[in-house]
Design an enzyme around this catalytic site. Structure first.
Site, PDB file in Angstrom:
ATOM      1  N   CYS A 125       0.796  -1.223   0.000  1.00  0.00           N
ATOM      2  CA  CYS A 125       0.000   0.000   0.000  1.00  0.00           C
ATOM      3  C   CYS A 125       0.833   1.279   0.000  1.00  0.00           C
ATOM      4  CB  CYS A 125      -0.940   0.006   1.198  1.00  0.00           C
ATOM      5  SG  CYS A 125      -2.138  -1.353   1.175  1.00  0.00           S
TER       6      CYS A 125
ATOM      7  N   HIS B 231      12.204   2.157   5.633  1.00  0.00           N
ATOM      8  CA  HIS B 231      11.935   0.727   5.480  1.00  0.00           C
ATOM      9  C   HIS B 231      12.369   0.009   6.747  1.00  0.00           C
ATOM     10  CE1 HIS B 231      11.385  -3.143   3.707  1.00  0.00           C
ATOM     11  NE2 HIS B 231      11.368  -2.715   2.459  1.00  0.00           N
TER      12      HIS B 231
ATOM     13  N   HIS C 191      -3.164  20.113   5.205  1.00  0.00           N
ATOM     14  CA  HIS C 191      -4.027  18.969   4.924  1.00  0.00           C
ATOM     15  C   HIS C 191      -3.199  17.688   5.000  1.00  0.00           C
ATOM     16  CE1 HIS C 191      -6.786  22.040   3.409  1.00  0.00           C
ATOM     17  NE2 HIS C 191      -5.825  22.448   2.600  1.00  0.00           N
TER      18      HIS C 191
ATOM     19  N   HIS D 234      -2.871   6.985   4.564  1.00  0.00           N
ATOM     20  CA  HIS D 234      -3.369   5.720   4.034  1.00  0.00           C
ATOM     21  C   HIS D 234      -4.531   5.219   4.880  1.00  0.00           C
ATOM     22  CE1 HIS D 234      -3.593   1.798   2.297  1.00  0.00           C
ATOM     23  NE2 HIS D 234      -3.267   1.208   3.424  1.00  0.00           N
TER      24      HIS D 234
ATOM     25  N   HIS E  71     -14.882   4.703   3.762  1.00  0.00           N
ATOM     26  CA  HIS E  71     -16.322   4.417   3.691  1.00  0.00           C
ATOM     27  C   HIS E  71     -16.820   4.362   2.247  1.00  0.00           C
ATOM     28  CE1 HIS E  71     -20.673   5.383   3.844  1.00  0.00           C
ATOM     29  NE2 HIS E  71     -20.639   4.696   4.975  1.00  0.00           N
TER      30      HIS E  71
ATOM     31  N   ASN F  21     -10.544  -0.035   0.933  1.00  0.00           N
ATOM     32  CA  ASN F  21      -9.085   0.003   0.827  1.00  0.00           C
ATOM     33  C   ASN F  21      -8.695  -0.333  -0.615  1.00  0.00           C
ATOM     34  OD1 ASN F  21      -6.318  -0.353   0.947  1.00  0.00           O
ATOM     35  ND2 ASN F  21      -6.348  -1.467   2.879  1.00  0.00           N
TER      36      ASN F  21
END
EC number: 2.3.1.-
Length: 476
Positions: free
Chosen positions: A206, A286, A370, A374, A403, A407
């Site tokens: 992701c 990472h 803003h 994720h 919503h 995902n």
């Protein structure tokens, strides 16, 4: 001189350009020192000319080799057709008709779905709505092509950039790696020039959308030849739909949905007046050296040999630890000095008092207007919001995107950006922080500055155009 440069290059690992810059700056420093301290050189014309020449060459090298500003010209998020909407009723119908799950597994998935924060308007892959519930290679190709082709078609129309001008193509798809690659799908369909540099990123989870933009930025900022980079962020979950009984692997069926986005980046300064945003900073970290981080989200086979993606119980803890490490590095680079001083002061007080207290969390809202984080799931959003002490107003886009679209993996941050635009909340000069994280465990940040105000009404190709009037709503 060439031999000296090659020797320095071999010892230090610097590039030829870096060695040349080092050589000229060293020469300039030496001549300036002589010019300052030796009276003879103050009146010597040859030295004065040499100084002038070195300064001119150094300035020219700096101007030529400095990183170029990268602009987001425009982007597009894919909205699948209405017949692919995946309501709770459609999910329940699929579970019953497929006859692939036990009653215990069905009830478990129903419970996860009801608590997931997903609404009834997310989109599932086409095979879910077909009579044959076995996903095949053609199912994944259809899912990938529908999203990629629709997004790129709309993006090319919006920007008006001819296909021939696109120099670099980067496609990221975490779970689907066919041959030819998804980037080849696009080259074949749009007829990109034979000289195009194409990259296909797989298995990055992701966080790969942010990382693909980071890669494009590195190419554009360091090149005078490359002008436009097309980044396509997609996922194909058809072949990774899990039909077993392992609960950690059943969760993915409940939260992952179809989605795709395309982004066009450029380093052409003349495009600044029409670009949406400029990229200020990127950061990648990472934590894969840690075994718990490495296996927190893991593609595997269950005891019966059925393939899926397992989301382990300690995923939230691992995500929190990875984000902490990432924020320590990012904070020094983006936070105002007052927040950094407060952070150091509070840590010193805690250390000197030798009391076990909660670490001080800097206020990242002082650095950004803003946040597009994720939206991996309800628990993920809640944990990140709690970790960073973000008010509900800043987690709203993530909650609403989860919503409305579920995902969609690495393209989620762009659906959130579209939410801001649909709400007309972005003003010229605002800073936007895109925070993506995923398997590995990897975290990627993109920091943008808006160059335009959001339009008063969303465009017809904004994925929120038919539903933004209902948001925000109470989702949990």
């Amino acid at each position: 001189m060439v031999m000296v440069m090659e020797s320095i290059k071999g010892i230090s690992g610097l590039s030829r350009t870096q060695v040349l810059q080092l050589f000229f700056f060293s020469l300039l420093g030496a001549i300036l020192a002589l010019h300052a301290f030796l009276p003879y050189f103050k009146t010597h014309k040859i030295v004065s000319l040499a100084v002038t020449w070195c300064v001119a060459v150094s300035v020219a090298l700096y101007l030529y080799k400095r990183p170029r500003t990268v602009y987001l010209l425009d982007y597009n998020c894919y909205k699948p057709p209405r017949e692919q909407r995946c309501s709770f009723e459609a999910c329940e119908y699929f579970l019953r008709r497929s006859k692939r799950f036990s009653m215990e597994s069905e009830n478990f998935m129903k419970g996860i779905y009801r608590r997931s924060g997903l609404g009834d308007e997310t989109y599932a892959p086409p095979f879910i709505f077909q009579k044959n519930y076995d996903a095949r290679l053609t199912s994944s190709i259809e899912e990938a092509e529908d999203g990629m082709f629709s997004s790129v078609d709309a993006l090319l129309v919006k920007t008006g950039v001819p296909v021939e001008k696109i120099d670099t193509l980067i496609v990221t798809c975490g779970l689907f790696a066919p041959s030819p690659s998804p980037s080849s799908f696009l080259v074949n369909r749009y007829g990109f020039t034979p000289a195009i540099k194409s990259f296909n990123i797989g298995g990055m989870g992701c966080a790969s959308g942010g990382m693909a933009i980071d890669l494009a930025t590195r190419i554009l900022s360091s090149s005078r030849q490359v002008r436009y980079a097309l980044v396509v962020v997609t996922e194909s979950i058809s072949l990774n739909w899990y039909f077993g009984a392992n609960r950690s692997m059943l969760v993915t069926n409940c939260i992952f949905r179809a989605g795709c986005a395309a982004v066009l980046l450029t380093n052409d300064p003349s495009c600044r007046r029409i670009a949406k945003m400029e990229l200020l900073r990127t950061l990648r970290t990472h934590c894969g050296a840690d075994d718990d981080s490495y296996t927190a989200a893991y593609q595997m086979e269950d005891e019966e040999g059925k393939q899926g993606v397992a989301l382990k119980k300690d995923l939230i803890r691992v995500a929190g630890e990875g984000l902490k490490q990432h924020m320590k590095i990012l904070g020094v680079r983006v936070l105002p000095i007052t927040q950094i001083i407060l952070y150091v002061y509070n840590n010193m007080i805690s250390y000197l008092s030798r009391e076990t207290t909660k670490p001080y969390v800097p206020d990242f809202t002082t650095a950004f207007d803003h946040v597009c984080m994720h939206a991996g799931g309800k628990a993920v959003i809640q944990s990140v919001g709690k970790l960073m002490k973000l008010p509900d107003e800043l987690t709203e886009p993530a909650r609403m995107t989860l919503h409305r679209f579920g995902n969609t993996s690495s393209s989620l941050i762009l659906y959130e950006l579209a939410y801001f635009e649909a709400k007309a909340r972005i003003n010229k000069g605002d800073k936007i922080w895109m925070l993506a994280f995923g398997t590995g465990f990897k975290v990627c940040s993109l920091v943008w500055r808006s160059l335009q105000n959001s339009p008063e009404t969303p465009s017809i190709d904004n994925p929120w155009d038919d539903s933004i009037h209902r948001y925000p709503m109470k989702t949990w």
